[in-house]
Design an enzyme around this catalytic site. Structure first.
Site, PDB file in Angstrom:
ATOM      1  N   GLU A 242      28.724  28.163  42.837  1.00 43.12           N
ATOM      2  CA  GLU A 242      29.626  28.666  43.858  1.00 43.12           C
ATOM      3  C   GLU A 242      28.603  28.330  45.279  1.00 43.12           C
ATOM      4  O   GLU A 242      27.457  28.480  44.944  1.00 43.12           O
ATOM      5  CB  GLU A 242      29.716  30.147  43.772  1.00 43.12           C
ATOM      6  CG  GLU A 242      30.913  30.686  42.774  1.00 43.12           C
ATOM      7  CD  GLU A 242      30.656  32.125  42.774  1.00 43.12           C
ATOM      8  OE1 GLU A 242      30.272  32.760  43.834  1.00 43.12           O
ATOM      9  OE2 GLU A 242      30.790  32.717  41.659  1.00 43.12           O
ATOM     10  N   GLU A 295      41.336  35.986  49.644  1.00 44.44           N
ATOM     11  CA  GLU A 295      41.949  36.996  48.642  1.00 44.44           C
ATOM     12  C   GLU A 295      41.802  38.562  48.936  1.00 44.44           C
ATOM     13  O   GLU A 295      40.932  39.244  49.374  1.00 44.44           O
ATOM     14  CB  GLU A 295      40.922  36.803  47.434  1.00 44.44           C
ATOM     15  CG  GLU A 295      40.916  35.420  46.669  1.00 44.44           C
ATOM     16  CD  GLU A 295      39.810  35.372  45.633  1.00 44.44           C
ATOM     17  OE1 GLU A 295      40.218  35.855  44.755  1.00 44.44           O
ATOM     18  OE2 GLU A 295      38.895  34.524  46.003  1.00 44.44           O
ATOM     19  N   LYS A 298      39.899  41.798  47.496  1.00 48.01           N
ATOM     20  CA  LYS A 298      38.576  42.017  47.040  1.00 48.01           C
ATOM     21  C   LYS A 298      38.054  43.044  47.539  1.00 48.01           C
ATOM     22  O   LYS A 298      38.255  43.296  48.928  1.00 48.01           O
ATOM     23  CB  LYS A 298      37.814  40.564  47.232  1.00 48.01           C
ATOM     24  CG  LYS A 298      38.365  39.245  46.487  1.00 48.01           C
ATOM     25  CD  LYS A 298      37.250  38.236  46.728  1.00 48.01           C
ATOM     26  CE  LYS A 298      35.836  38.775  45.944  1.00 48.01           C
ATOM     27  NZ  LYS A 298      34.918  37.505  46.072  1.00 48.01           N
ATOM     28  N   GLU A 304      34.227  39.280  52.187  1.00 49.05           N
ATOM     29  CA  GLU A 304      34.592  39.086  50.840  1.00 49.05           C
ATOM     30  C   GLU A 304      36.005  38.506  50.933  1.00 49.05           C
ATOM     31  O   GLU A 304      36.352  37.787  49.817  1.00 49.05           O
ATOM     32  CB  GLU A 304      34.635  40.262  50.277  1.00 49.05           C
ATOM     33  CG  GLU A 304      33.094  40.913  50.185  1.00 49.05           C
ATOM     34  CD  GLU A 304      32.283  39.907  49.455  1.00 49.05           C
ATOM     35  OE1 GLU A 304      32.459  39.242  48.600  1.00 49.05           O
ATOM     36  OE2 GLU A 304      31.165  39.716  50.314  1.00 49.05           O
TER      37      GLU A 304
END
Length: 398
Positions: A242, A295, A298, A304
């Site tokens: 990541e 997203e 999250k 985030e």
């Protein structure tokens, strides 16, 4: 032409497009490798016969169950074997950042789980095509600067040494999650923006090796290589499972802007055309960008929910032109989202179609990382900041 691009496909959202609609988007950006945080049957079925390579995840919440070889065998049969060879699953990552949760019980489950999953693959004749690994936080390092002095935390040496032995025996890569963004966010006055965004800058020189580093990510990667060499595992390959940059953030999240995200990921894609870091110039750069989509479910700060290259409707989160093998850019639009069409789920032994809560390891990937990297639980990261600060006094600050 870009090198092999890896992308993290997270699904902690209720407004993502169907996996079938994601297939052309992944191909449009030139990604040939996808990393999941579970073994979502809808995704694995949708990508059958596409040639895209998959890393599937076994969440932290299942590690204790995997200490039972029968559970491991059942999981591999249901979530891996069932999709081969149509879907090209090449790796299973067992647990995410387990060793830095400060949970001794969970940490004690990690290696047995990895071993049992590998044994299941051996029993099923799949071990030559599917590797077993786990993803670590950069906080497993006790020393990270200069890169040549990289070393693992002494309190984790027992666990890490056994895991490294497993990697060496099975031929699997060592995965690390690395986010230069956290360095800049923690100390924007001392960590230069150009250095973390791969922009032109004077760089810093490792006083031991005399190698020059013009970006933080490569310095972090080489610190991991040095730690592996110090532990006696110089030949283990390192993959970046990541890395990414958020396009939005809260008021106190310095640097989380579309402009910076565009520079970080755009320059990263360019670097991926080349080979290696200063310490390992001939090694391939195996990097998985975080993440495919923003997203919306999250937890944590605004950043985030804004690491995605794309919004849920398939439009770019910011302008990022990527030349692919077909010479097209990543401006695919799905023509609308499908609210509720993608619910977070995880895979469980014997029930690949049962939607469950998101894998706990995934929830902590970035949401826990800023606090972890800024706390005393990660002395290596803090030491890296201070060392870089002293070495970079001559660099321009933004």
């Amino acid at each position: 032409m870009v090198a092999s691009i890896g992308i993290n496909y997270g699904q902690i959202a209720n407004n993502l497009p169907s996996p079938e609609s994601v297939v052309p988007l992944v191909k449009t950006i030139g990604a040939t490798k996808v990393k999941l945080y579970d073994a979502d049957p809808r995704v694995l079925k949708a990508f059958a016969n596409t040639g895209v390579e998959f890393v599937v995840g076994l969440g932290n919440e299942y590690l204790a169950k995997m200490k039972d070889p029968e559970n491991a065998q059942a999981w591999v049969k249901t979530n891996v074997q069932a999709y081969l060879p149509a879907t090209k699953i090449t790796s299973i990552f067992v647990g995410n950042e387990v060793l830095t949760f400060n949970d001794t019980a969970l940490a004690g489950c990690l290696l047995p789980a990895m071993q049992n999953v590998h044994t299941a693959l051996v029993n099923l004749g799949l071990d030559k095509q599917v590797a077993v690994t786990t993803a670590h936080s950069l906080a497993i390092l006790e020393t990270s600067y200069p890169p040549s002095a990289g070393a693992f935390r002494r309190d984790l040496s027992g666990c890490i040494t056994q895991i490294l032995s497993f990697h060496a025996k099975t031929g699997s890569p060592f995965l690390i999650n690395a986010y230069p963004y956290f360095a800049y966010k923690a100390s924007p006055k001392h960590v230069t923006l150009d250095f973390v965004l791969f922009q032109p800058n004077p760089g810093v020189v490792d006083p031991v090796t005399n190698l020059r580093y013009d970006n933080m990510l490569f310095a972090q990667i080489d610190a991991v290589y040095a730690a592996l060499a110090s532990a006696g595992y110089k030949k283990l390959p390192v993959h970046i499972s990541e890395t990414g940059w958020p396009s939005r953030g809260d008021e106190d999240e310095v640097g989380a802007t579309p402009e910076n995200a565009k520079k970080y990921n755009g320059n990263l894609f360019k670097l991926m055309k080349k080979k290696g870091t200063p310490m390992r110039p001939s090694s391939d750069l195996n990097i998985y960008v975080f993440a495919l989509f923003n997203e919306n479910m999250k937890p944590g700060p605004t950043s985030e929910r804004n690491y995605g290259l794309f919004k849920p409707d398939g439009t770019p989160a910011y302008a990022l032109c990527i030349a692919t093998n077909d010479g097209v850019s990543n401006t695919t639009n799905f023509g609308g989202s499908t609210p509720g069409g993608s619910t977070p789920n995880s895979s469980t032994p014997g029930s690949s179609d049962t939607p469950l809560t998101p894998p706990t390891g995934y929830l902590s990937i970035t949401s826990a990382a800023p606090e972890r990297y800024q706390s005393m639980a990660a002395p290596a990261f803090l030491f890296f900041f201070m060392s870089m600060m002293m070495m970079m006094m001559g660099l321009v600050h933004h």
